[in-house]
Scaffold this motif. Structure first.
Motif: not given
Ligand code: GDP
Length: 390
Positions: A11, A14, A144, A189
């Motif tokens: 992550a 990214k 999650e 993102n």
């Protein structure tokens, strides 16, 4: 600001990649040094904008990773980074520190590499450099489950103790229905990159002639200098220069009858930035310091509007430490307001993650105890008459 950016884990890498993309699209020049660090070889191949020679694989000789990642185990993530600390340190030597004002380390806190190796990397950077080290931490979504929440609760403590400020992003708040997780991440993102780059790139243009009210990097750094967790708000509006006659109108700002409307627009935009989804939802009044930046063509930034937005934010954030300024972007087709709320202490999501983490930790402990009992039951006879060999 001039920044060295380091993405740790998937992550984190990214996000850095999206920051570079947004920078390129908007002609900014924030990230002077870039590096991504990962324990999974396949993830290191993903970025589009990070040069090949700025990708560092750690743990390829570590028995628990071998280039395949750390399986979401935060302790292994930290172990692998410590194991390869000399190599990590060598790659930092490339950072020409006199060229940057600060270092930003981005990581997802719910996994193993970013959350475990991230704090080790930060420790090393803090030892090597005097410049502030900021964290950009992604909090896992509730959906999650317990393990990522436990990783995040533990990693959050380490990050906050080690960085000069942790800017947080809450996946839970930004999740939208009807998207796959990957599609959701793409959008998130991008949104995060827009906010962080708009905020930190302010004051970057110090070589050229800048407007009198331009925000300076040191203002942003002062606002971040609180050691806590921060959240960012953002809103933008397109500018149609011709339709609005903007350029002509602002040449004569003091006598223009539309000045009041423009000031109201600025204030409205800042309110929208604070009242829309923050990177980390929080009680705005719990902020220690705040900062507002108006980014766009100087002619579109009405001075009175900036001042009244600043005063409004001072009341909302309930602090006298509120700075406001411009980030002149002559070629921009939009006007954006970005608001930094520094050291926010009332954030329900952090409490929730900690509750979820405590539950998960208890459950993991209980299962481990039960498993041990079950194995014992299995291998011993009913009356415990048989002894092991050694
Ligand atoms: P690591 O490589 O072991 O650090 O693990 P990842 O970075 O793949 O995942 C860690 C956490 O980051 C996950 O639990 C998610 O909460 C989050 N995450 C993973 N990928 C993305 C992404 O692209 N965007 C966002 N916002 N969060 C992500």
């Amino acid at each position: 600001m001039k920044l060295a950016t380091i993405g740790v884990g998937n992550a984190g890498s990214k996000i850095i990649d999206r920051m570079l993309e947004f920078e390129e699209e908007t002609g900014r020049n924030l990230c002077r040094h870039v590096m991504v660090i990962n324990s999974a070889r396949t993830d290191l191949a993903k970025p589009d904008y990070v040069p090949e020679d700025r990708r560092v694989l750690i743990g390829d000789t570590h028995q628990k990773a071998k280039g395949h990642g750390v399986g979401g185990d935060v302790a292994v993530g930290a172990e692998v980074a410590k194991h390869d600390i000399d190599e990590i340190r060598r790659t930092f030597d490339d950072i020409e520190i006199h060229e940057v004002d600060a270092i930003l380390v981005a990581a997802g806190l719910g996994g193993g590499t970013g959350s475990g190796a991230g704090p080790v990397v930060i420790d090393e950077l803090q030892k090597m450099y005097d410049e502030p080290v900021y964290g950009l931490g992604i909090l896992p979504g509730k959906y999650e489950g317990g393990r990522p929440a436990l990783n995040a609760a533990r990693s959050l403590q380490s990050f906050v103790q080690k960085v000069d400020n942790l800017i947080a992003f809450d996946n839970d708040a930004w999740r939208s229905r009807g998207q796959t997780i990957e599609e959701g991440y793409e959008d998130m993102n991008r949104e995060l990159a827009i906010r962080i780059v708009t905020l930190l790139a302010a004051g970057e243009i110090d070589e050229t002639e800048v407007a009198e009210n331009a925000m300076d990097s040191s203002d942003v750094m002062r606002t971040l200098d609180t050691s806590g967790i921060s959240s960012i708000g953002y809103a933008s509006t397109p500018i149609d220069r011709e339709a609005e006659g903007l350029l002509d109108r602002f040449k004569n700002e003091t006598t223009d009858p539309s000045e009041a409307t423009d000031a109201a627009k600025i204030k409205g935009l800042v309110r929208r930035a604070v009242n829309s989804r923050l990177t980390l939802p929080c009680d705005v009044s719990s902020a220690d310091r705040a900062l507002v930046i108006l980014s766009g063509p100087s002619e579109a930034i009405a001075r009175k509007g900036v001042e009244s937005a600043r005063q409004w934010l001072e009341q909302e954030a309930d602090t006298v430490e509120v700075l406001a300024g411009d980030d002149p972007r002559p070629n921009s087709d939009e006007l954006a307001a970005v608001v930094l709320l520094s050291n926010v202490t009332e954030t329900p999501r952090v409490d929730e993650i900690q509750d979820q983490a405590v539950d998960a930790q208890n459950k993991i402990q209980k299962l481990e105890d039960e498993r041990e009992d079950d194995i014992n039951d299995l291998i011993t006879d009913d009356d415990n008459e048989i002894d092991p060999v050694i």
